[in-house]
Scaffold this active site. Structure first.
Site, PDB file in Angstrom:
ATOM      1  N   THR A 150       0.830  -1.205   0.000  1.00 12.24           N
ATOM      2  CA  THR A 150       0.000   0.000   0.000  1.00 12.24           C
ATOM      3  C   THR A 150       0.858   1.245   0.000  1.00 12.24           C
ATOM      4  O   THR A 150       1.877   1.278   0.688  1.00 12.24           O
ATOM      5  CB  THR A 150      -0.833   0.031   1.305  1.00 12.24           C
ATOM      6  OG1 THR A 150      -1.593  -1.146   1.356  1.00 12.24           O
ATOM      7  CG2 THR A 150      -1.702   1.271   1.399  1.00 12.24           C
ATOM      8  N   ARG A 178     -13.188  -8.259  -1.023  1.00 15.92           N
ATOM      9  CA  ARG A 178     -12.289  -8.236   0.141  1.00 15.92           C
ATOM     10  C   ARG A 178     -11.772  -6.809   0.357  1.00 15.92           C
ATOM     11  O   ARG A 178     -11.371  -6.120  -0.574  1.00 15.92           O
ATOM     12  CB  ARG A 178     -11.122  -9.192  -0.103  1.00 15.92           C
ATOM     13  CG  ARG A 178     -10.070  -9.234   1.019  1.00 15.92           C
ATOM     14  CD  ARG A 178      -8.907  -8.314   0.730  1.00 15.92           C
ATOM     15  NE  ARG A 178      -7.826  -8.453   1.708  1.00 15.92           N
ATOM     16  CZ  ARG A 178      -6.832  -7.588   1.821  1.00 15.92           C
ATOM     17  NH1 ARG A 178      -6.753  -6.545   1.028  1.00 15.92           N
ATOM     18  NH2 ARG A 178      -5.900  -7.760   2.724  1.00 15.92           N
ATOM     19  N   VAL A 179     -11.791  -6.384   1.601  1.00 20.60           N
ATOM     20  CA  VAL A 179     -11.290  -5.054   1.939  1.00 20.60           C
ATOM     21  C   VAL A 179     -10.204  -5.199   2.997  1.00 20.60           C
ATOM     22  O   VAL A 179     -10.358  -5.976   3.944  1.00 20.60           O
ATOM     23  CB  VAL A 179     -12.436  -4.159   2.475  1.00 20.60           C
ATOM     24  CG1 VAL A 179     -11.905  -2.811   2.927  1.00 20.60           C
ATOM     25  CG2 VAL A 179     -13.509  -3.967   1.403  1.00 20.60           C
ATOM     26  N   ASP A 181      -6.903  -3.077   5.341  1.00 19.09           N
ATOM     27  CA  ASP A 181      -6.839  -2.041   6.379  1.00 19.09           C
ATOM     28  C   ASP A 181      -6.818  -0.612   5.815  1.00 19.09           C
ATOM     29  O   ASP A 181      -7.116   0.344   6.544  1.00 19.09           O
ATOM     30  CB  ASP A 181      -5.560  -2.231   7.207  1.00 19.09           C
ATOM     31  CG  ASP A 181      -4.320  -2.131   6.319  1.00 19.09           C
ATOM     32  OD1 ASP A 181      -4.203  -2.956   5.384  1.00 19.09           O
ATOM     33  OD2 ASP A 181      -3.494  -1.228   6.524  1.00 19.09           O
ATOM     34  N   THR A 201       1.343  -0.150   5.929  1.00 18.92           N
ATOM     35  CA  THR A 201       1.308  -1.079   4.809  1.00 18.92           C
ATOM     36  C   THR A 201       1.592  -2.451   5.401  1.00 18.92           C
ATOM     37  O   THR A 201       2.283  -2.572   6.412  1.00 18.92           O
ATOM     38  CB  THR A 201       2.349  -0.724   3.725  1.00 18.92           C
ATOM     39  OG1 THR A 201       2.335  -1.728   2.715  1.00 18.92           O
ATOM     40  CG2 THR A 201       3.755  -0.617   4.278  1.00 18.92           C
ATOM     41  N   GLY A 204      -3.328  -6.667   5.455  1.00 18.89           N
ATOM     42  CA  GLY A 204      -4.503  -5.996   6.000  1.00 18.89           C
ATOM     43  C   GLY A 204      -5.227  -6.798   7.060  1.00 18.89           C
ATOM     44  O   GLY A 204      -5.660  -6.252   8.078  1.00 18.89           O
TER      45      GLY A 204
HETATM   46  N1  GLY Z   1      -2.487  -3.318   3.401  1.00 14.70           N
HETATM   47  C1  GLY Z   1      -3.294  -3.444   2.271  1.00 14.70           C
HETATM   48  C2  GLY Z   1      -4.157  -4.608   2.233  1.00 14.70           C
HETATM   49  O1  GLY Z   1      -3.922  -5.604   2.895  1.00 14.70           O
HETATM   50  O2  GLY Z   1      -5.120  -4.566   1.502  1.00 14.70           O
END
Ligand code: GLY
Length: 318
Positions: A150, A178-179, A181, A201, A204
Site C-alpha cells: 500500500t 475483500r477489503v 486495512d 502497509t 490488511g
Molecule cells: N495493506 C493493504 C491490504 O492488505 O489490503
C-alpha cells in the site's frame, strides 16, 4: 515547517511533486492528493491504482482513504472498480457530512455522479501476472495471495495542517469484495494536526486486528517522538499477534509529527520509505529491524537503479 513521509520507494516521485506544492505554501490536502495520484497513475506499480494486480475474478478492486487532521474529516472507498484515482474520490467523500465510506457499486455511482475519470485499471501486464499466477498455482503449492504494498502518506504544511492518505489494490488474487486495512480509520491511517499522523502497509487482515496507526498518533500526543512511537506500537502489536496466534503478518508504519519529525518501524526485512521536509531533500531509505530498534539507511544508487529495472523489466506469459 513542512514535510511528507510515505511507505515504499514507489512514493518518491509523488513526494517530490507534493513537496513542490508545500514549498510554495500549498496545503497538505492538495499536496498529499497530488502525491498519491502520481503513484496511482504509474502503470508499473503492481499494488496501487493503474496496473494494480486483480482479484481472483481478474478485476482490479481498489481501496483508498483520505483524512484531514484539522477537522478529523475522513473519506474512503473500498473495492471500487474502473476509476482512475481512488484517493481523489476518498478526499471528495471526506467533505460529505455523512456517507463518508462507500464500497463497490455505491462508490462507483458516487464517483460517476461527481464526474471522476473512468478508466479500465487492468493493464496487459497485470493480466500476464494473473495468468502466470494461475498457471503456477496449478503446477505448485504456491499460495495465491501476495503483494500488499500500500502507498500510505502523511503530510504537514506550513500552516500546520496535517493529512493522511492511503491507496492500494490490496492482496493479489483476493476474493471479490475483500477489503483490507487501508480504508479503515485507525488501522490503515490516522492523523490529528494537534499531534501527527501515521499510515500502514502490510497484511490488511493482521493490521486490522489492531489500531496501530491510531496508537502511534496517541503516543505522539503524549509527546513521544515519532520514531519511538512507531517502534513501540509495532513491537507491541507484533508481539501480541505472535503470542496469541503464533505469527504476525507483515506490518510497516510511517509517521510524522506536527514539527516535521518522523519515524518508521517494521517487522519485515527490506522495507523502503520516502521522506522529505523543509530541511531534508526527498530521500529513499531502507529500514532494518535490529532487536526492536529500526535502523534507516539511505538507499544506494545501485539499489535505486535496480528497483526501477526490475519493476519495468519485460514480462512474458509462462
Ligand atoms: N495493506 C493493504 C491490504 O492488505 O489490503
Amino acid at each position: 515547517m513542512w514535510g511528507m513521509i510515505a511507505t515504499w520507494r514507489m512514493a518518491l516521485e509523488g513526494i517530490e511533486k507534493g513537496c513542490n506544492l508545500l514549498k510554495e505554501g500549498g496545503n497538505a490536502g492538495d499536496a498529499i492528493e497530488t502525491a498519491v495520484r502520481e503513484v496511482e497513475d504509474f502503470p508499473f506499480y503492481k499494488s496501487v491504482g493503474y496496473g494494480g494486480l486483480p482479484n481472483e475474478e481478474m478485476e482490479v478492486e481498489l481501496d483508498a482513504a483520505f483524512m484531514d487532521g484539522d477537522t478529523l474529516d475522513i473519506g474512503a472507498v473500498a473495492a471500487i472498480k474502473d476509476f482512475a484515482n481512488p484517493v481523489s474520490i476518498a478526499r471528495r467523500l471526506s467533505k460529505e457530512p455523512v456517507n463518508n465510506l462507500l464500497v463497490g457499486e455505491g462508490a462507483e455511482k458516487f464517483a460517476h455522479k461527481e464526474g471522476f475519470e473512468r478508466k479500465n485499471m487492468l493493464t496487459d501486464r497485470a493480466m500476464i501476472h494473473y495468468k502466470n499466477r494461475v498457471k503456477e498455482m496449478t503446477q505448485t503449492e504456491l499460495k495465491p495471495y501476495s503483494g500488499h504494498d500500500t502507498v500510505g502518506m502523511v503530510c504537514l504544511d506550513t500552516a500546520g495542517k496535517m493529512t493522511a492518505a492511503t491507496s492500494t489494490s490490496g492482496l493479489f488474487m483476493k476474493k471479490k469484495g475483500r477489503v483490507g486495512d487501508s480504508p479503515v480509520s485507525g488501522s490503515g491511517f490516522y492523523v490529528d494536526s494537534k499531534a501527527g499522523g501515521a499510515t500502514a502497509t502490510g497484511l490488511g487482515e493482521d493490521v486490522m486486528k489492531g489500531c496501530v496507526s491510531y496508537e502511534i498518533v496517541r503516543l505522539m500526543k503524549e509527546g513521544i517522538h515519532p520514531q519511538e512511537a512507531c517502534e513501540r506500537a509495532v513491537a507491541m502489536f507484533d508481539q501480541e499477534l505472535k503470542e496469541r496466534r503464533g505469527k504476525a503478518g507483515d506490518m510497516s508504519l510511517v509517521a510524522m509529527n506536527n514539527k516535521g519529525e518522523w519515524g518508521v518501524a517494521t517487522n519485515i526485512e527490506g522495507f523502503s520509505f520516502a521522506v522529505a521536509t523543509e530541511n531534508e531533500a526527498p530521500m529513499v531509505y531502507l529500514t532494518k529491524n535490529v532487536n526492536g530498534k529500526c535502523i534507516h539507511e539511505p538507499a544506494s544508487q545501485e539499489w535505486m537503479e535496480n528497483y526501477m529495472k526490475t519493476r519495468t523489466a519485460p514480462l512474458k506469459e509462462l
